[in-house]
Design a protein around this motif. Structure first.
Motif, PDB file in Angstrom:
ATOM      1  N   GLN A  39      41.266  52.068  46.305  1.00  0.00           N
ATOM      2  CA  GLN A  39      41.020  51.002  45.333  1.00  0.00           C
ATOM      3  C   GLN A  39      41.184  49.662  46.025  1.00  0.00           C
ATOM      4  O   GLN A  39      42.232  49.393  46.629  1.00  0.00           O
ATOM      5  N   ARG A 112      28.644  45.484  42.183  1.00  0.00           N
ATOM      6  CA  ARG A 112      28.656  45.694  40.740  1.00  0.00           C
ATOM      7  C   ARG A 112      27.530  46.629  40.280  1.00  0.00           C
ATOM      8  O   ARG A 112      27.394  46.882  39.094  1.00  0.00           O
ATOM      9  N   TYR A 174      30.328  61.025  35.757  1.00  0.00           N
ATOM     10  CA  TYR A 174      31.127  60.809  36.965  1.00  0.00           C
ATOM     11  C   TYR A 174      31.206  59.313  37.279  1.00  0.00           C
ATOM     12  O   TYR A 174      32.291  58.769  37.526  1.00  0.00           O
ATOM     13  N   GLU A 176      30.694  56.788  35.281  1.00  0.00           N
ATOM     14  CA  GLU A 176      31.454  56.086  34.245  1.00  0.00           C
ATOM     15  C   GLU A 176      32.953  56.245  34.476  1.00  0.00           C
ATOM     16  O   GLU A 176      33.730  55.320  34.247  1.00  0.00           O
ATOM     17  N   GLY A 177      33.372  57.421  34.939  1.00  0.00           N
ATOM     18  CA  GLY A 177      34.780  57.638  35.260  1.00  0.00           C
ATOM     19  C   GLY A 177      35.238  56.753  36.414  1.00  0.00           C
ATOM     20  O   GLY A 177      36.326  56.178  36.376  1.00  0.00           O
ATOM     21  N   GLU A 179      33.908  53.895  37.251  1.00  0.00           N
ATOM     22  CA  GLU A 179      33.922  52.525  36.723  1.00  0.00           C
ATOM     23  C   GLU A 179      35.180  52.268  35.891  1.00  0.00           C
ATOM     24  O   GLU A 179      35.799  51.209  36.010  1.00  0.00           O
ATOM     25  N   ALA A 180      35.586  53.232  35.098  1.00  0.00           N
ATOM     26  CA  ALA A 180      36.782  53.070  34.274  1.00  0.00           C
ATOM     27  C   ALA A 180      38.026  52.958  35.148  1.00  0.00           C
ATOM     28  O   ALA A 180      38.920  52.148  34.888  1.00  0.00           O
ATOM     29  N   ARG A 181      38.095  53.773  36.201  1.00  0.00           N
ATOM     30  CA  ARG A 181      39.248  53.764  37.089  1.00  0.00           C
ATOM     31  C   ARG A 181      39.347  52.468  37.872  1.00  0.00           C
ATOM     32  O   ARG A 181      40.410  51.938  38.087  1.00  0.00           O
ATOM     33  N   THR A 182      38.200  51.960  38.324  1.00  0.00           N
ATOM     34  CA  THR A 182      38.218  50.771  39.185  1.00  0.00           C
ATOM     35  C   THR A 182      38.113  49.475  38.389  1.00  0.00           C
ATOM     36  O   THR A 182      38.339  48.402  38.939  1.00  0.00           O
ATOM     37  N   GLY A 183      37.735  49.573  37.118  1.00  0.00           N
ATOM     38  CA  GLY A 183      37.575  48.367  36.312  1.00  0.00           C
ATOM     39  C   GLY A 183      36.281  47.638  36.564  1.00  0.00           C
ATOM     40  O   GLY A 183      36.091  46.517  36.109  1.00  0.00           O
ATOM     41  N   ASP A 185      32.369  47.210  35.992  1.00  0.00           N
ATOM     42  CA  ASP A 185      31.335  47.554  35.028  1.00  0.00           C
ATOM     43  C   ASP A 185      30.002  47.061  35.557  1.00  0.00           C
ATOM     44  O   ASP A 185      29.648  45.900  35.400  1.00  0.00           O
TER      45      ASP A 185
END
Length: 187
Positions: A39, A112, A174, A176-177, A179-183, A185
């Motif tokens: 990260q 992005r 996958y 989307e997961g 993106e959610a973990r790293t913040g 979008d």
């Protein structure tokens, strides 16, 4: 590759971080499991709060090595720009009637987006952040960008084309997961 900076431990619940290094996060809720991921240019290792300093060092070394091995495999799988073009051709023939881009290449400047397509000149660019991800995810992004050569907008016709790729829904989940973990979008 340089070996990572030795980790420092923090009080329970507080993360430690050295820029570009390893961050160890201890958790009182975590009992036995250890997890690691990359990260923002560093490695994050999640460990139980009850681990001793020697257990921490051992697990950090083990998890960093595991991540490096996984990423190395992913880089070999992802291949060169020429290999990306070969993959794009095969995917296009299998799912999109053989539409061909003028070029496909990896780029390091897409932070992005997972990929981009310029229909006017037929060029496709994939973010190097995809390297190391499962092949079906890279293939999904390729199909997504190839579909833009036929349908530039994200309309129903476009999504019908993308839906021809049998693992589209799984790959999208996958991403989307991630993106959610790293913040992040991607627009």
């Amino acid at each position: 590759m340089q070996s990572p900076t030795p980790p420092r431990s923090a009080p329970t619940g507080a993360p430690t971080s050295t820029p570009g290094a390893v961050e160890v996060r201890r958790s009182t809720r975590r009992r036995r499991t250890v997890t690691a991921y990359r990260q923002d240019g560093r490695t994050v290792v999640l460990i139980p709060a009850s681990f001793s300093r020697s257990e921490e060092r051992s697990w950090v070394d083990r998890m960093v090595a595991k991540l490096e091995t996984r990423e190395s495999r992913g880089r070999r799988r992802s291949g060169t720009d020429d290999e990306l073009m070969v993959r794009a051709r095969a995917l296009s023939e299998a799912h999109l009637g053989g539409v061909l881009p003028s070029s496909v290449r990896w780029v390091d400047n897409q932070h992005r987006r997972w990929g981009s397509c310029t229909p006017a000149d037929g060029t496709i660019r994939l973010s190097s952040r995809l390297r190391g991800m499962p092949e079906y995810v890279v293939d999904y992004v390729l199909v997504h960008e190839l579909a833009h050569l036929l349908e530039p907008a994200h309309d129903a016709a476009f999504w019908a084309l993308v839906g021809r790729y049998p693992r589209a829904e799984r790959a999208l989940g996958y991403l989307e997961g991630v993106e959610a973990r790293t913040g992040i979008d991607p627009a």
